[in-house]
Design a protein around this motif. Structure first.
Motif, PDB file in Angstrom:
ATOM      1  N   GLY A  93       1.450  66.558 -22.398  1.00  0.00           N
ATOM      2  CA  GLY A  93       0.370  66.713 -22.759  1.00  0.00           C
ATOM      3  C   GLY A  93      -0.385  65.803 -22.449  1.00  0.00           C
ATOM      4  N   GLY A  94      -0.480  64.472 -21.988  1.00  0.00           N
ATOM      5  CA  GLY A  94      -1.060  63.969 -21.666  1.00  0.00           C
ATOM      6  C   GLY A  94      -1.553  63.101 -23.004  1.00  0.00           C
ATOM      7  N   GLY A  95      -2.467  62.260 -22.836  1.00  0.00           N
ATOM      8  CA  GLY A  95      -2.822  61.307 -23.923  1.00  0.00           C
ATOM      9  C   GLY A  95      -2.977  61.119 -25.615  1.00  0.00           C
ATOM     10  N   GLU A  96      -3.703  63.197 -25.672  1.00  0.00           N
ATOM     11  CA  GLU A  96      -4.279  63.457 -27.421  1.00  0.00           C
ATOM     12  C   GLU A  96      -2.447  64.194 -27.461  1.00  0.00           C
ATOM     13  OE1 GLU A  96      -6.946  63.021 -28.467  1.00  0.00           O
ATOM     14  OE2 GLU A  96      -7.791  62.943 -26.107  1.00  0.00           O
ATOM     15  N   ARG A  97      -1.841  63.811 -27.280  1.00  0.00           N
ATOM     16  CA  ARG A  97      -1.177  64.633 -27.754  1.00  0.00           C
ATOM     17  C   ARG A  97      -0.129  63.550 -28.275  1.00  0.00           C
ATOM     18  NH1 ARG A  97       4.596  68.436 -25.423  1.00  0.00           N
ATOM     19  NH2 ARG A  97       5.841  68.216 -27.165  1.00  0.00           N
ATOM     20  N   LEU A  98       0.589  62.610 -27.270  1.00  0.00           N
ATOM     21  CA  LEU A  98       1.062  61.925 -27.470  1.00  0.00           C
ATOM     22  C   LEU A  98       0.032  60.376 -29.116  1.00  0.00           C
ATOM     23  CD1 LEU A  98       2.503  58.666 -27.082  1.00  0.00           C
ATOM     24  CD2 LEU A  98       0.988  57.799 -25.875  1.00  0.00           C
ATOM     25  N   ALA A  99      -1.221  60.568 -29.272  1.00  0.00           N
ATOM     26  CA  ALA A  99      -1.758  59.871 -30.142  1.00  0.00           C
ATOM     27  C   ALA A  99      -1.799  61.076 -31.074  1.00  0.00           C
ATOM     28  CB  ALA A  99      -3.687  60.212 -29.791  1.00  0.00           C
ATOM     29  N   ALA A 100      -1.435  61.385 -31.374  1.00  0.00           N
ATOM     30  CA  ALA A 100      -1.501  62.900 -32.629  1.00  0.00           C
ATOM     31  C   ALA A 100       0.179  62.607 -32.517  1.00  0.00           C
ATOM     32  CB  ALA A 100      -1.548  63.710 -31.976  1.00  0.00           C
ATOM     33  N   ALA A 101       0.966  62.095 -32.280  1.00  0.00           N
ATOM     34  CA  ALA A 101       2.556  62.004 -32.546  1.00  0.00           C
ATOM     35  C   ALA A 101       2.165  60.531 -33.088  1.00  0.00           C
ATOM     36  CB  ALA A 101       3.719  61.700 -31.265  1.00  0.00           C
ATOM     37  N   LEU A 102       1.734  59.264 -32.797  1.00  0.00           N
ATOM     38  CA  LEU A 102       2.000  58.255 -33.172  1.00  0.00           C
ATOM     39  C   LEU A 102       1.151  58.321 -34.554  1.00  0.00           C
ATOM     40  CD1 LEU A 102       1.577  55.986 -29.661  1.00  0.00           C
ATOM     41  CD2 LEU A 102       2.963  56.142 -30.979  1.00  0.00           C
ATOM     42  N   ARG A 103       0.712  58.906 -34.669  1.00  0.00           N
ATOM     43  CA  ARG A 103      -0.113  58.859 -36.133  1.00  0.00           C
ATOM     44  C   ARG A 103       0.131  59.333 -37.571  1.00  0.00           C
ATOM     45  NH1 ARG A 103      -4.751  60.579 -33.154  1.00  0.00           N
ATOM     46  NH2 ARG A 103      -7.138  59.126 -32.544  1.00  0.00           N
ATOM     47  N   ALA A 104       1.234  60.236 -36.482  1.00  0.00           N
ATOM     48  CA  ALA A 104       2.144  61.189 -37.634  1.00  0.00           C
ATOM     49  C   ALA A 104       3.507  60.285 -38.055  1.00  0.00           C
ATOM     50  CB  ALA A 104       2.489  62.046 -36.676  1.00  0.00           C
TER      51      ALA A 104
END
Length: 429
Positions: free
Chosen positions: A402-413
């Motif tokens: 899913g790329g970096g955007e999906r990783l960023a959203a999961a880490l913000r959560a």
């Protein structure tokens, strides 16, 4: 009737009880001593496996082109003139070894950056030496070396030099001559991208001679991820000594990949122990030639099953989860989405993208915390630190579905502060 029991003559039952208690204390004491001894021996063995001088740091790969092992024997009017003439002769022979075009010695000398002296003997009118010649890559690269060719360069390949001597196979357990030969090899002119570990610390526990016989792709993926390599090459040197100080017969084998694929072998012989380093130096060049030929023929391409191991593991976990899930009173609407998801994934598989994540690492605990957070994100594969800087900023690399955007959203959560985007992120608490 009164019975008097003297302390000098205790009752037999009490004697037995006292003996049992004494035996129990002795057994407990011996058991504790045995446990301490075992713990001390085990701890000493573990410490002995990682302490001490075990590895040889490889030479820094410069952009220059180096040719070693040039032997000269020149006579002249004086020793100084013989030395200069010997160096010019060594330059000419080194240029010939590299396959350079015919050029006058003045032009060759203009491309030489330095002469490395191995051994030399200077007489009144004679010069005998073994030297190495280093050519400037900017000047000589258009004629010789990797820059002159049009062949491809390999992917990063982890190098595990295995030495078989005296019936013992070793890699980094001791400072062996085979590992030293590879550490001193000037690999900048080779199209094969060798990743050469130093062998210090815990590397001597991971990279052993037994590692070559492993077939698990998941294990190889974990090992290669620690060194940021795509595949592995395993040059093997087997030394057979006829008698102490006598001739040494050596068999060299080039192997590649997690399946320990055989690429080729050859034999060499050294007359004495003093000639062993020179023989191993020449063997390294020949083994590198085998890997070059394999690269040209496509036999040195990374094994695709190494990276596919994560997909296979996810599939195995999905099948296991499906088998272990209760199938009693499950409503049809709740059970229906699972097959649909599998069909969707099989119809349009999602490709994992490489994402670089920077994070502050004031201590080792912060490194573990950041790695655990990224590895806990669904879809994250092969998260490993590629640059550690305790007290500064470290970098990890992860393959993310899913790329970096999906990783960023999961880490913000998870409570992380995320900046950047795409394939480069920066996280902090």
């Amino acid at each position: 009737m009164a019975i008097t029991i003297s302390s000098k003559n205790p009752r037999p039952a009490r004697m037995g009880l006292a003996l049992k208690r004494s035996a129990g204390k002795a057994a407990l004491w011996w058991c504790g001593a045995a446990c301490l001894a075992v713990g001390a021996i085990t701890g000493g063995q573990i410490l002995a496996q990682i302490e001490g001088d075990r590895g040889i740091a490889p030479l820094a790969n410069s952009q220059d082109i180096q040719v070693n092992g040039i032997t000269v024997d020149v006579t002249a009017k004086t020793g100084a003139e013989a030395r200069i003439a010997g160096w010019k002769q060594a330059q000419k022979e080194a240029w010939k070894k590299l396959g350079g075009p015919d050029m006058p010695i003045e032009s060759i000398d203009a491309m030489v950056s330095s002469v490395v002296i191995g051994r030399e003997q200077i007489g009144p009118k004679r010069y005998i030496a073994t030297v190495g010649v280093i050519f400037d890559k900017a000047k000589a690269g258009q004629y010789v070396g990797a820059g002159a060719g049009t062949g491809p360069r390999s992917a990063p390949l982890l190098l595990i030099p295995v030495l078989d001597s005296g019936g013992v196979r070793q890699v980094f357990e001791v400072r062996g001559p085979w590992q030293r030969a590879w550490a001193e090899f000037q690999a900048s002119s080779s199209p094969v991208d060798y990743v050469r570990p130093t062998g210090s610390g815990g590397e001597s526990l991971i990279l052993t001679a037994g590692q070559a016989s492993r077939r698990s792709r998941l294990w190889w993926r974990s090992v290669l991820g620690q060194f940021n390599a795509s595949d592995v090459v395993m040059p093997v040197a087997r030394l057979e000594r006829q008698w102490p100080g006598g001739p040494i017969k050596a068999t060299f084998t080039a192997r590649h990949g997690p399946d320990n694929t055989f690429l080729g072998s050859f034999t060499m012989q050294a007359a004495t122990e003093e000639e062993l380093p020179r023989m191993l130096e020449q063997a390294v060049v020949r083994v590198d030639g085998m890997y070059r030929d394999a690269l040209s023929s496509g036999a040195l391409d990374p094994d695709p099953s190494i990276n596919a191991g994560g997909v296979a593991l996810d599939r195995a976990f999905a099948e296991l989860r499906e088998k272990l899930m209760p199938k009693g009173d499950v409503s049809p609407p709740a059970a229906a989405p699972q097959p649909a998801t599998e069909q969707t994934e099989s119809a349009a598989p999602v490709i994992a993208e490489a994402v670089s994540v920077q994070f502050a690492s004031p201590d080792a605990a912060s490194v573990d915390s950041a790695l655990a957070a990224v590895r806990g994100v669904p879809g994250a594969q092969g998260a490993a630190a590629v640059s550690l800087a305790i007290g500064g900023t470290s970098v990890m690399r992860v393959m993310m579905v899913g790329g970096g955007e999906r990783l960023a959203a999961a880490l913000r959560a998870q409570g992380w502060k995320v900046s950047g985007g795409g394939s480069a992120l920066r996280i902090s608490r």
